[in-house]
Write a protein that holds these residues in place. Structure first.
Motif, PDB file in Angstrom:
ATOM      1  N   UNK A   2      39.965  47.022  12.382  1.00  0.00           N
ATOM      2  CA  UNK A   2      39.680  47.670  11.102  1.00  0.00           C
ATOM      3  C   UNK A   2      38.807  48.876  11.406  1.00  0.00           C
ATOM      4  N   UNK A   3      39.197  50.047  10.908  1.00  0.00           N
ATOM      5  CA  UNK A   3      38.526  51.289  11.273  1.00  0.00           C
ATOM      6  C   UNK A   3      37.944  51.986  10.054  1.00  0.00           C
ATOM      7  N   UNK A   4      36.846  52.706  10.282  1.00  0.00           N
ATOM      8  CA  UNK A   4      36.179  53.469   9.228  1.00  0.00           C
ATOM      9  C   UNK A   4      35.494  54.669   9.871  1.00  0.00           C
ATOM     10  N   UNK A   5      35.507  55.785   9.178  1.00  0.00           N
ATOM     11  CA  UNK A   5      34.829  56.984   9.669  1.00  0.00           C
ATOM     12  C   UNK A   5      33.372  56.946   9.250  1.00  0.00           C
ATOM     13  N   UNK A   6      32.520  57.537  10.071  1.00  0.00           N
ATOM     14  CA  UNK A   6      31.103  57.591   9.758  1.00  0.00           C
ATOM     15  C   UNK A   6      30.417  58.698  10.534  1.00  0.00           C
ATOM     16  N   UNK A   7      29.110  58.832  10.284  1.00  0.00           N
ATOM     17  CA  UNK A   7      28.290  59.834  10.948  1.00  0.00           C
ATOM     18  C   UNK A   7      27.144  59.135  11.658  1.00  0.00           C
ATOM     19  N   UNK A   8      26.912  59.506  12.907  1.00  0.00           N
ATOM     20  CA  UNK A   8      25.812  58.919  13.675  1.00  0.00           C
ATOM     21  C   UNK A   8      24.508  59.498  13.149  1.00  0.00           C
ATOM     22  N   UNK A   9      23.573  58.600  12.790  1.00  0.00           N
ATOM     23  CA  UNK A   9      22.285  59.053  12.265  1.00  0.00           C
ATOM     24  C   UNK A   9      21.133  58.773  13.236  1.00  0.00           C
ATOM     25  N   UNK A  10      21.360  57.902  14.226  1.00  0.00           N
ATOM     26  CA  UNK A  10      20.342  57.617  15.239  1.00  0.00           C
ATOM     27  C   UNK A  10      21.016  56.975  16.447  1.00  0.00           C
ATOM     28  N   UNK A  11      20.427  57.180  17.619  1.00  0.00           N
ATOM     29  CA  UNK A  11      20.939  56.578  18.854  1.00  0.00           C
ATOM     30  C   UNK A  11      19.784  55.846  19.526  1.00  0.00           C
ATOM     31  N   UNK A  12      20.046  54.589  19.906  1.00  0.00           N
ATOM     32  CA  UNK A  12      19.036  53.771  20.578  1.00  0.00           C
ATOM     33  C   UNK A  12      19.697  53.043  21.740  1.00  0.00           C
ATOM     34  N   UNK A  13      19.586  53.577  22.920  1.00  0.00           N
ATOM     35  CA  UNK A  13      20.186  52.956  24.099  1.00  0.00           C
ATOM     36  C   UNK A  13      21.702  52.913  24.011  1.00  0.00           C
ATOM     37  N   UNK A  14      22.267  51.710  24.117  1.00  0.00           N
ATOM     38  CA  UNK A  14      23.718  51.531  24.060  1.00  0.00           C
ATOM     39  C   UNK A  14      24.243  51.415  22.636  1.00  0.00           C
ATOM     40  N   UNK A  15      23.372  51.538  21.653  1.00  0.00           N
ATOM     41  CA  UNK A  15      23.751  51.371  20.249  1.00  0.00           C
ATOM     42  C   UNK A  15      23.484  52.656  19.469  1.00  0.00           C
ATOM     43  N   UNK A  16      24.221  52.796  18.367  1.00  0.00           N
ATOM     44  CA  UNK A  16      24.020  53.942  17.481  1.00  0.00           C
ATOM     45  C   UNK A  16      24.013  53.439  16.042  1.00  0.00           C
ATOM     46  N   UNK A  17      23.174  54.035  15.226  1.00  0.00           N
ATOM     47  CA  UNK A  17      23.179  53.775  13.788  1.00  0.00           C
ATOM     48  C   UNK A  17      24.217  54.712  13.184  1.00  0.00           C
ATOM     49  N   UNK A  18      25.188  54.147  12.482  1.00  0.00           N
ATOM     50  CA  UNK A  18      26.260  54.936  11.892  1.00  0.00           C
ATOM     51  C   UNK A  18      26.221  54.752  10.382  1.00  0.00           C
ATOM     52  N   UNK A  19      26.299  55.846   9.663  1.00  0.00           N
ATOM     53  CA  UNK A  19      26.312  55.807   8.207  1.00  0.00           C
ATOM     54  C   UNK A  19      27.736  56.032   7.724  1.00  0.00           C
ATOM     55  N   UNK A  20      28.229  55.097   6.928  1.00  0.00           N
ATOM     56  CA  UNK A  20      29.582  55.214   6.376  1.00  0.00           C
ATOM     57  C   UNK A  20      29.503  55.213   4.864  1.00  0.00           C
ATOM     58  N   UNK A  21      30.569  55.633   4.234  1.00  0.00           N
ATOM     59  CA  UNK A  21      30.665  55.660   2.778  1.00  0.00           C
ATOM     60  C   UNK A  21      31.338  54.385   2.312  1.00  0.00           C
ATOM     61  N   UNK A  22      30.668  53.606   1.470  1.00  0.00           N
ATOM     62  CA  UNK A  22      31.272  52.382   0.946  1.00  0.00           C
ATOM     63  C   UNK A  22      32.324  52.757  -0.081  1.00  0.00           C
ATOM     64  N   UNK A  23      33.484  52.125   0.046  1.00  0.00           N
ATOM     65  CA  UNK A  23      34.559  52.347  -0.928  1.00  0.00           C
ATOM     66  C   UNK A  23      35.390  51.083  -1.017  1.00  0.00           C
ATOM     67  N   UNK A  24      36.095  50.971  -2.092  1.00  0.00           N
ATOM     68  CA  UNK A  24      36.898  49.764  -2.285  1.00  0.00           C
ATOM     69  C   UNK A  24      38.118  49.805  -1.379  1.00  0.00           C
ATOM     70  N   UNK A  25      38.692  48.641  -1.138  1.00  0.00           N
ATOM     71  CA  UNK A  25      39.855  48.535  -0.260  1.00  0.00           C
ATOM     72  C   UNK A  25      41.087  49.181  -0.863  1.00  0.00           C
TER      73      UNK A  25
END
Length: 156
Positions: A2-25
């Motif tokens: 399952x895929x969704x587009x988003x924008x990286x808002x922070x990077x911490x080591x091997x992980x990134x905080x990604x912000x996505x837009x919530x929308x209905x299916x």
């Protein structure tokens, strides 16, 4: 996946905080103008969701990315979160009813509450134990091209 587009808002080591837009299916459904779910989405608005995802592509802050999660992992998490508490509630109610004797109604209610509480305690442990599993974690699949906006000027 399952895929969704988003924008990286922070990077911490091997992980990134990604912000996505919530929308209905059903956002791309033909009947979206006449659908109750679509109406609720318009009423409450779209909200952003921040999630932590594995970052094997080394995305940087501000990058548009494609985030994916395994269907199997999502299905198992949904079954654990929704089905197990309902089944435990029903099993507790039936057990209380069977063992309640003269006070079967009260025993049924207490059994249902006890079953639900036990299921929620189990769910807490299950979610902590399964969180590190790779199939349960969102994953940044790739960086996306920056969208270029075309601006058309009015003709004079």
């Amino acid at each position: 996946m399952i895929e969704e587009e988003g924008t990286v808002i922070a990077v911490q080591g091997d992980y990134a905080q990604v912000e996505t837009q919530r929308r209905s299916a059903c956002g791309k459904c033909v009947a979206q103008d006449a659908c109750g779910t679509s109406l609720l989405e318009r009423f409450f608005g779209r909200r952003t969701v921040a999630l932590t995802a594995l970052n094997p592509v080394q995305a940087m802050v501000g990058d548009r990315v494609l985030v994916g999660i395994s269907e199997q992992g999502l299905l198992r998490a949904a079954l654990a979160a929704y089905l197990v508490p309902i089944l435990a509630l029903l099993a507790g109610a039936m057990l209380g009813d069977a063992l309640g004797g003269d006070r079967a109604d009260a025993a049924s209610v207490l059994g249902a509450i006890l079953g639900l509480v036990l299921a929620l305690l189990w769910l807490r442990g299950y979610s902590v134990a399964s969180a590190p599993k790779p199939e349960r974690q969102p994953l940044i699949l790739r960086r996306l091209e920056a969208h270029s906006a075309l601006v058309s000027l009015p003709r004079l």
